[in-house]
Write an enzyme that holds these catalytic residues in place. Structure first.
Site, PDB file in Angstrom:
ATOM      1  N   HIS A 146      -1.599 -13.355   4.860  1.00  0.00           N
ATOM      2  CA  HIS A 146      -1.334 -13.840   3.468  1.00  0.00           C
ATOM      3  C   HIS A 146      -0.417 -14.762   3.803  1.00  0.00           C
ATOM      4  O   HIS A 146       0.930 -14.584   4.008  1.00  0.00           O
ATOM      5  CB  HIS A 146      -0.799 -12.839   2.444  1.00  0.00           C
ATOM      6  CG  HIS A 146      -1.944 -12.027   2.081  1.00  0.00           C
ATOM      7  ND1 HIS A 146      -2.761 -11.865   1.044  1.00  0.00           N
ATOM      8  CD2 HIS A 146      -2.498 -10.831   2.932  1.00  0.00           C
ATOM      9  CE1 HIS A 146      -3.618 -11.051   0.921  1.00  0.00           C
ATOM     10  NE2 HIS A 146      -3.473 -10.329   2.195  1.00  0.00           N
TER      11      HIS A 146
ATOM     12  N   HIS B 243      -6.066  -2.959   9.869  1.00  0.00           N
ATOM     13  CA  HIS B 243      -5.910  -3.932   9.224  1.00  0.00           C
ATOM     14  C   HIS B 243      -6.077  -5.155  10.123  1.00  0.00           C
ATOM     15  O   HIS B 243      -6.413  -6.055   9.562  1.00  0.00           O
ATOM     16  CB  HIS B 243      -4.349  -4.120   8.572  1.00  0.00           C
ATOM     17  CG  HIS B 243      -4.034  -5.203   7.751  1.00  0.00           C
ATOM     18  ND1 HIS B 243      -4.790  -5.516   6.467  1.00  0.00           N
ATOM     19  CD2 HIS B 243      -3.349  -6.182   8.097  1.00  0.00           C
ATOM     20  CE1 HIS B 243      -4.398  -6.347   5.883  1.00  0.00           C
ATOM     21  NE2 HIS B 243      -3.694  -7.025   6.787  1.00  0.00           N
TER      22      HIS B 243
ATOM     23  N   MET C  88      -7.620  -3.012  -2.616  1.00  0.00           N
ATOM     24  CA  MET C  88      -6.324  -2.934  -3.187  1.00  0.00           C
ATOM     25  C   MET C  88      -5.830  -3.888  -4.125  1.00  0.00           C
ATOM     26  O   MET C  88      -4.730  -4.260  -4.212  1.00  0.00           O
ATOM     27  CB  MET C  88      -5.375  -2.459  -2.163  1.00  0.00           C
ATOM     28  CG  MET C  88      -5.891  -1.289  -1.176  1.00  0.00           C
ATOM     29  SD  MET C  88      -4.482  -0.905   0.171  1.00  0.00           S
ATOM     30  CE  MET C  88      -5.564   0.162   1.340  1.00  0.00           C
ATOM     31  N   SER C  89      -7.038  -4.830  -4.640  1.00  0.00           N
ATOM     32  CA  SER C  89      -6.421  -6.040  -5.466  1.00  0.00           C
ATOM     33  C   SER C  89      -7.505  -6.283  -6.287  1.00  0.00           C
ATOM     34  O   SER C  89      -8.362  -5.516  -6.790  1.00  0.00           O
ATOM     35  CB  SER C  89      -6.370  -7.325  -4.222  1.00  0.00           C
ATOM     36  OG  SER C  89      -7.693  -7.488  -3.697  1.00  0.00           O
TER      37      SER C  89
ATOM     38  N   TYR D 226       1.271  -2.397  -4.117  1.00  0.00           N
ATOM     39  CA  TYR D 226       1.831  -1.452  -3.086  1.00  0.00           C
ATOM     40  C   TYR D 226       3.049  -1.886  -2.470  1.00  0.00           C
ATOM     41  O   TYR D 226       3.498  -1.340  -1.856  1.00  0.00           O
ATOM     42  CB  TYR D 226       0.587  -1.024  -1.995  1.00  0.00           C
ATOM     43  CG  TYR D 226      -0.060  -2.315  -1.377  1.00  0.00           C
ATOM     44  CD1 TYR D 226       0.834  -2.853  -0.071  1.00  0.00           C
ATOM     45  CD2 TYR D 226      -1.278  -2.399  -1.506  1.00  0.00           C
ATOM     46  CE1 TYR D 226       0.151  -3.989   0.294  1.00  0.00           C
ATOM     47  CE2 TYR D 226      -2.003  -3.464  -0.707  1.00  0.00           C
ATOM     48  CZ  TYR D 226      -1.128  -4.302   0.078  1.00  0.00           C
ATOM     49  OH  TYR D 226      -1.741  -4.932   1.092  1.00  0.00           O
ATOM     50  N   GLU D 227       3.211  -3.251  -2.713  1.00  0.00           N
ATOM     51  CA  GLU D 227       4.711  -3.741  -2.173  1.00  0.00           C
ATOM     52  C   GLU D 227       5.675  -3.660  -3.070  1.00  0.00           C
ATOM     53  O   GLU D 227       6.634  -4.039  -2.626  1.00  0.00           O
ATOM     54  CB  GLU D 227       4.262  -5.384  -1.856  1.00  0.00           C
ATOM     55  CG  GLU D 227       3.218  -5.749  -0.814  1.00  0.00           C
ATOM     56  CD  GLU D 227       2.991  -7.255  -0.909  1.00  0.00           C
ATOM     57  OE1 GLU D 227       3.862  -7.706  -0.220  1.00  0.00           O
ATOM     58  OE2 GLU D 227       2.117  -7.840  -1.537  1.00  0.00           O
TER      59      GLU D 227
ATOM     60  N   ASN E 110     -15.449  -3.496   6.503  1.00  0.00           N
ATOM     61  CA  ASN E 110     -15.280  -2.097   7.295  1.00  0.00           C
ATOM     62  C   ASN E 110     -16.182  -1.423   6.590  1.00  0.00           C
ATOM     63  O   ASN E 110     -16.305  -1.384   5.095  1.00  0.00           O
ATOM     64  CB  ASN E 110     -13.998  -1.786   7.494  1.00  0.00           C
ATOM     65  CG  ASN E 110     -13.086  -1.602   6.366  1.00  0.00           C
ATOM     66  OD1 ASN E 110     -12.779  -2.410   5.853  1.00  0.00           O
ATOM     67  ND2 ASN E 110     -13.318  -0.398   5.645  1.00  0.00           N
TER      68      ASN E 110
ATOM     69  N   ALA F 145     -10.811  -8.777   0.777  1.00  0.00           N
ATOM     70  CA  ALA F 145     -11.344  -7.606   1.805  1.00  0.00           C
ATOM     71  C   ALA F 145     -11.464  -6.551   1.210  1.00  0.00           C
ATOM     72  O   ALA F 145     -10.742  -5.871   0.839  1.00  0.00           O
ATOM     73  CB  ALA F 145     -10.414  -7.826   3.179  1.00  0.00           C
TER      74      ALA F 145
ATOM     75  N   HIS G 264       0.766  -7.659  -4.129  1.00  0.00           N
ATOM     76  CA  HIS G 264       0.129  -6.418  -4.411  1.00  0.00           C
ATOM     77  C   HIS G 264       1.220  -5.458  -5.053  1.00  0.00           C
ATOM     78  O   HIS G 264       2.278  -5.443  -4.713  1.00  0.00           O
ATOM     79  CB  HIS G 264      -0.462  -5.671  -3.097  1.00  0.00           C
ATOM     80  CG  HIS G 264      -1.121  -6.747  -2.273  1.00  0.00           C
ATOM     81  ND1 HIS G 264      -0.820  -7.720  -1.392  1.00  0.00           N
ATOM     82  CD2 HIS G 264      -2.753  -6.725  -2.040  1.00  0.00           C
ATOM     83  CE1 HIS G 264      -1.867  -8.077  -0.637  1.00  0.00           C
ATOM     84  NE2 HIS G 264      -3.070  -7.745  -1.292  1.00  0.00           N
TER      85      HIS G 264
ATOM     86  N   SER H 105      -7.208 -11.105   2.580  1.00  0.00           N
ATOM     87  CA  SER H 105      -6.955 -10.943   3.924  1.00  0.00           C
ATOM     88  C   SER H 105      -7.768 -11.546   5.041  1.00  0.00           C
ATOM     89  O   SER H 105      -9.229 -11.364   4.950  1.00  0.00           O
ATOM     90  CB  SER H 105      -6.897  -9.350   4.042  1.00  0.00           C
ATOM     91  OG  SER H 105      -5.731  -8.557   3.593  1.00  0.00           O
TER      92      SER H 105
END
Length: 245
Positions: A41, A221, A185-186, A65-66, A209, A93, A63, A11
């Site tokens: 992306h 995000h 998350m990746s 989560y998709e 962050n 990120a 991902h 990201s």
């Protein structure tokens, strides 16, 4: 092993491709990969050169989560390997769990925690040794180049979770106890698949962050992408010098 360098851009890090000499663009759909559904992306493979070296950049990723499974999430790794990639640079990120690694800095991934609850190696006796997933020699070389430019690049353990929600303060305390230095998350599934194939793997987290419960933590995000874009320029300089050498 191929001589081409592959890069997966997380990201806000897509600006790296602006410095490439691009010869071909292959949308994910043409490679049999679902279109990336997350802002920041692009959803395409960019084949070209950077600092004179052949590079394939995966601009974006899909991902868990998709709604995708581990095999789909790692399809891009296999596609790049078939195209001649021998060294794979995985960027992401991530949230920092360490106050001495503030937003806007980078961290070389020395190891990871796979907390996604799945694996791309499922379906057979794929008992792959994961004791040395990441090429620490390349990681140290990148850190040395960064130091030569006068800025510090840390190193640490990346915890990969399924998402898409950000973590709670209690979960961050748990992750810190488990030895994590950054969370996202990746990356972990891609690294595991690359290791299985036999690629050299380099992992880099752009710390966008502070994690939940830490001072000055902001979990948005849009902020993640903005911080990633600002930090990308530093990493481009490091990439170019590494490739030139």
């Amino acid at each position: 092993m191929g001589s081409c360098i592959g890069m997966v851009l997380g990201s806000g890090l897509g600006s790296i491709v602006d410095r490439m000499e691009i010869g071909e663009r292959v949308p994910f759909s043409e490679a049999g990969i679902p279109t990336a559904g997350v802002a920041g992306h692009q959803g395409a493979f960019l084949l070209g050169r950077l600092a004179g070296r052949p590079v394939i950049a995966m601009a974006g990723r899909v991902h868990l989560y998709e709604g995708h499974d581990a095999k789909t999430v790692t399809a891009g790794v296999r596609w790049m390997a078939k195209k001649g990639v021998g060294t794979l640079v995985l960027t992401n990120a991530a949230g920092s769990l360490r106050e001495d690694q503030p937003p806007g800095s980078w961290m070389v991934i020395s190891d990871h925690l796979n907390l996604t609850g799945t694996s791309p190696l499922e379906g057979g006796p794929n008992f792959v040794d994961m004791s040395a997933v990441y090429d620490l020699a390349i990681g140290e070389r990148l850190r040395a180049i960064a130091a030569g430019h006068g800025w510090h690049m840390g190193a640490g353990v990346y915890a990969g979770l399924r998402g898409p929600q950000y973590e709670t303060p209690a979960e961050i305390r748990m992750l810190r106890t488990m030895g994590a230095d950054a969370v996202g998350m990746s990356t972990v599934l891609e690294a595991m698949e690359a290791k299985r194939i036999g690629l050299k793997v380099v992992g880099l987290s752009c710390l966008t962050n502070y994690a939940a419960g830490m001072p000055s933590a902001t979990l948005d995000h849009g902020d993640v992408m903005a911080t990633g874009r600002n930090a990308a320029d530093k990493m481009i300089r490091v990439f170019r010098e590494w490739m030139e050498s």
